[in-house]
Design a protein around this motif. Structure first.
Motif, PDB file in Angstrom:
ATOM      1  N   MET A   6       0.858  -1.189   0.000  1.00  0.00           N
ATOM      2  CA  MET A   6       0.000   0.000   0.000  1.00  0.00           C
ATOM      3  C   MET A   6       0.889   1.233   0.000  1.00  0.00           C
ATOM      4  O   MET A   6       1.905   1.277   0.708  1.00  0.00           O
ATOM      5  N   THR A  32      -2.192  -3.048  -3.642  1.00  0.00           N
ATOM      6  CA  THR A  32      -3.606  -3.280  -3.327  1.00  0.00           C
ATOM      7  C   THR A  32      -4.361  -2.009  -2.996  1.00  0.00           C
ATOM      8  O   THR A  32      -5.574  -2.058  -2.804  1.00  0.00           O
ATOM      9  N   GLY A  33      -3.655  -0.867  -2.914  1.00  0.00           N
ATOM     10  CA  GLY A  33      -4.367   0.371  -2.638  1.00  0.00           C
ATOM     11  C   GLY A  33      -3.430   1.534  -2.396  1.00  0.00           C
ATOM     12  O   GLY A  33      -2.231   1.345  -2.128  1.00  0.00           O
ATOM     13  N   ALA A  35      -3.463   5.723  -0.585  1.00  0.00           N
ATOM     14  CA  ALA A  35      -4.190   6.628   0.305  1.00  0.00           C
ATOM     15  C   ALA A  35      -3.437   7.938   0.408  1.00  0.00           C
ATOM     16  O   ALA A  35      -2.207   7.965   0.324  1.00  0.00           O
ATOM     17  N   GLU A  40      -7.498   7.811   5.830  1.00  0.00           N
ATOM     18  CA  GLU A  40      -7.895   6.976   4.697  1.00  0.00           C
ATOM     19  C   GLU A  40      -7.118   5.657   4.699  1.00  0.00           C
ATOM     20  O   GLU A  40      -7.672   4.596   4.416  1.00  0.00           O
ATOM     21  N   ALA A  41      -5.842   5.729   5.048  1.00  0.00           N
ATOM     22  CA  ALA A  41      -5.004   4.529   5.059  1.00  0.00           C
ATOM     23  C   ALA A  41      -5.480   3.524   6.115  1.00  0.00           C
ATOM     24  O   ALA A  41      -5.465   2.313   5.888  1.00  0.00           O
ATOM     25  N   ASP A  43      -8.503   2.863   7.183  1.00  0.00           N
ATOM     26  CA  ASP A  43      -9.653   2.094   6.705  1.00  0.00           C
ATOM     27  C   ASP A  43      -9.239   1.044   5.681  1.00  0.00           C
ATOM     28  O   ASP A  43      -9.717  -0.096   5.709  1.00  0.00           O
ATOM     29  N   LYS A  44      -8.333   1.403   4.773  1.00  0.00           N
ATOM     30  CA  LYS A  44      -7.938   0.469   3.717  1.00  0.00           C
ATOM     31  C   LYS A  44      -7.061  -0.665   4.254  1.00  0.00           C
ATOM     32  O   LYS A  44      -7.145  -1.795   3.783  1.00  0.00           O
ATOM     33  N   GLU A  47      -9.004  -3.458   5.579  1.00  0.00           N
ATOM     34  CA  GLU A  47      -9.630  -4.305   4.564  1.00  0.00           C
ATOM     35  C   GLU A  47      -8.650  -5.275   3.916  1.00  0.00           C
ATOM     36  O   GLU A  47      -8.953  -6.449   3.736  1.00  0.00           O
ATOM     37  N   CYS A  48      -7.459  -4.794   3.555  1.00  0.00           N
ATOM     38  CA  CYS A  48      -6.555  -5.625   2.744  1.00  0.00           C
ATOM     39  C   CYS A  48      -5.307  -6.122   3.469  1.00  0.00           C
ATOM     40  O   CYS A  48      -4.620  -7.004   2.969  1.00  0.00           O
TER      41      CYS A  48
END
Length: 541
Positions: A6, A32-33, A35, A40-41, A43-44, A47-48
């Motif tokens: 990330m 995978t994402g 931010a 914001e980071a 929350d992501k 998830e991943c």
């Protein structure tokens, strides 16, 4: 398997450069994402759960260091590379506290960052391989401890107090129930006499490997080897266990039958228990019951197969009747008599009776039975040597086999093997006259306290009374009565000199139930009364 990454930075150009310039796919990393703030980071990441995070320090709302602190508090273990345009010592110290992998200053040297990412990727893979290897070792250790505990339990030893891994000792107390299938190779011990240790190991490894293949689909199954030539297969008694047990037993029977097809000296016998039990003392009891079934083998192969599927009704708790475990003195004398007379039929009959009796021993008597069988084997081998009825090399193999035997079943098989070897050596030769007389003297010397007669000794030797009297007088120089009297008087004199026994007790110990008659015989032999003899020994006169 690719790792995940990330990217976190509030500057969009840097995010785009990180995504496009670095060869992520070639490094084995998947993004995978991205931010643009710590919030914001967070929350992501939830998830991943990325493996790697590239993160800026100075960001609005929540900076990189606060983000890392919260991630670590939540248990996230991803490797973090910090990106910053500010070279401040406090940043570096905080990064160290939160176990940050790397601290890189802007402007970013992308070639240097690529090299660091490749190194990090390799480290993560190595760490995971080591972790997986450790997990695998722990699983194997748990299984080993579990099997060792069950093996010790079946062997009659105490449970292990080992505490690693921590959860392993609790497994025996589990409510999970198991069914026992006892697999035995009849004739193995007798057939393998003379094998080297490598041959034994190779043979057992081959059987064990076959059993593992046949049971590998059964989750939670265990294969326990307590005795050589015998295996216990433990299956979890979950839904439909009766069908599964029957199927596994039949598959084992067919497989091992095929393996031994070329060798009729060994046959497979399988006993299925019918009582699912937990892995505590109950399983040891069921194991003993199944062993007793195998101690009564049938010569009919169909009967053995029927045992595999129908024996369950016969294996109910408390069915065995406790019998005496001791081999009596009279039985030892019979073994000696039949060996010296060359009477194989009576010897085999005696062995069969003994085998039947030992098969009904309770668990607490098994060790007594084993000790007695070992004593009997030593006795048989010595008698065979006395009458020269077994080859020296063969005798050595039997002594070696006796050292290796570790169960009642193996010891009984050894007695049968010795009886067979002795019979094959029998011929027209009979014990010599001197051997007969020597045996008679030994027999008489151990029975001085008994009311022993000529007929009994002659019958023990397997000859007529008149022939015995003739042999004894000509070779010993005295009659049977004179010999017994002389030996009894020697024994009485020794007891008078070395013990405080009463004269009545010494008389009884040397075959004289009536004190007056004992004193009369003693006086005639030593020309003094027993009390006078004892006094003379005490005063040294």
């Amino acid at each position: 398997m690719n790792l995940t990454a990330m990217l976190v930075d509030d500057e969009l150009p840097i995010l785009e450069n990180l995504s496009l310039i670095l060869p992520w796919e070639d490094m084995g990393i998947e993004i995978t994402g991205t931010a643009r703030s710590g919030v914001e980071a967070l929350d992501k990441v939830a998830e991943c759960h990325p493996d790697i995070m590239l993160c800026d320090i100075r960001m609005p709302t929540m900076d990189g260091l606060e983000l890392i602190r919260i991630l670590r508090e939540r248990g996230e273990s991803c490797e973090i590379i910090l990106l910053t345009g500010y070279q401040q010592f406090e940043y570096a110290r905080t990064a160290i506290r939160y176990n940050v992998h790397e601290y890189i200053c802007k402007p970013i040297d992308y070639l240097s960052l690529e090299n660091k990412l490749r190194e990090l990727t390799e480290q993560i893979h190595k760490k995971r391989m080591a972790s997986e290897s450790e997990r695998h070792r722990n699983v194997e250790m748990e299984n080993w401890i579990r099997q060792k505990q069950v093996t010790d339990l079946l062997a009659g030893e105490k449970k292990m107090s080992m505490g690693y891994p921590a959860q392993a000792p609790e497994q025996l107390a589990s409510s999970v129930r198991y069914i026992l299938i006892l697999v035995d190779v009849e004739g193995y011990f007798r057939y393998s006499i003379g094998w080297s240790s490598d041959q034994h190991q190779q043979w057992h490894d081959e059987i064990l490997s076959s059993l593992r293949v046949l049971t590998e689909e059964m989750e939670g199954s265990m294969i326990i080897s307590v005795r050589k030539g015998e295996w216990g297969v433990l299956l979890e008694a979950s839904g439909g266990w009766e069908f599964q047990s029957d199927e596994i037993a039949q598959r084992i029977l067919l497989k091992l039958d095929a393996m031994f097809a070329a060798d009729s000296a060994m046959k497979v016998r399988i006993v299925q228990d019918a009582t699912p039990v937990c892995l505590d003392q109950q399983i040891a009891e069921r194991y003993r019951h199944c062993q007793r079934m195998l101690m009564n083998p049938s010569d009919n192969r169909d009967d053995i197969r029927s045992v595999t599927t129908s024996v369950s009704s016969r294996l109910q708790p408390n069915e065995a009747t406790k019998k005496a475990a001791w081999i009596t003195r009279e039985e030892l004398e019979l073994f000696t008599r039949w060996i010296r007379q060359g009477n194989k039929q009576e010897l085999v009959h005696l062995l069969h009776s003994l085998k039947q009796r030992l098969s009904q021993l309770e668990v607490s008597s098994d060790s007594i039975g084993e000790s007695n069988i070992r004593f009997l084997l030593v006795h048989m081998l010595r008698e065979l040597r006395e009458v020269d009825a077994i080859a020296e090399q063969e005798e050595k193999q039997f002594w070696d086999a006796l050292q290796m035997a570790a169960s009642m079943k193996e010891l009984v098989e050894l007695t049968e093997a010795i009886a067979h070897a002795w019979h094959s050596k029998q011929g027209a030769s009979r014990p010599s006259v001197s051997e007969l007389v020597k045996s008679a003297c030994e027999y008489m010397d151990t029975r001085l306290e008994q009311d022993l007669g000529i007929d009994e000794v002659a019958d023990w030797l397997g000859i007529s009374s008149s022939y015995f009297c003739q042999l004894f007088k000509s070779h010993v120089g005295v009659t049977f009565v004179e010999y017994m009297t002389h030996k009894r008087m020697e024994s009485a004199a020794l007891l008078l000199s070395t013990t405080e026994w009463s004269i009545t007790a010494i008389g009884e110990a040397t075959g004289y139930k009536e004190r007056r008659y004992f004193s009369k015989v003693f006086h005639k032999h030593f020309h003094m009364k027993p009390s006078e003899y004892r006094q003379s020994k005490r005063t040294g006169t």
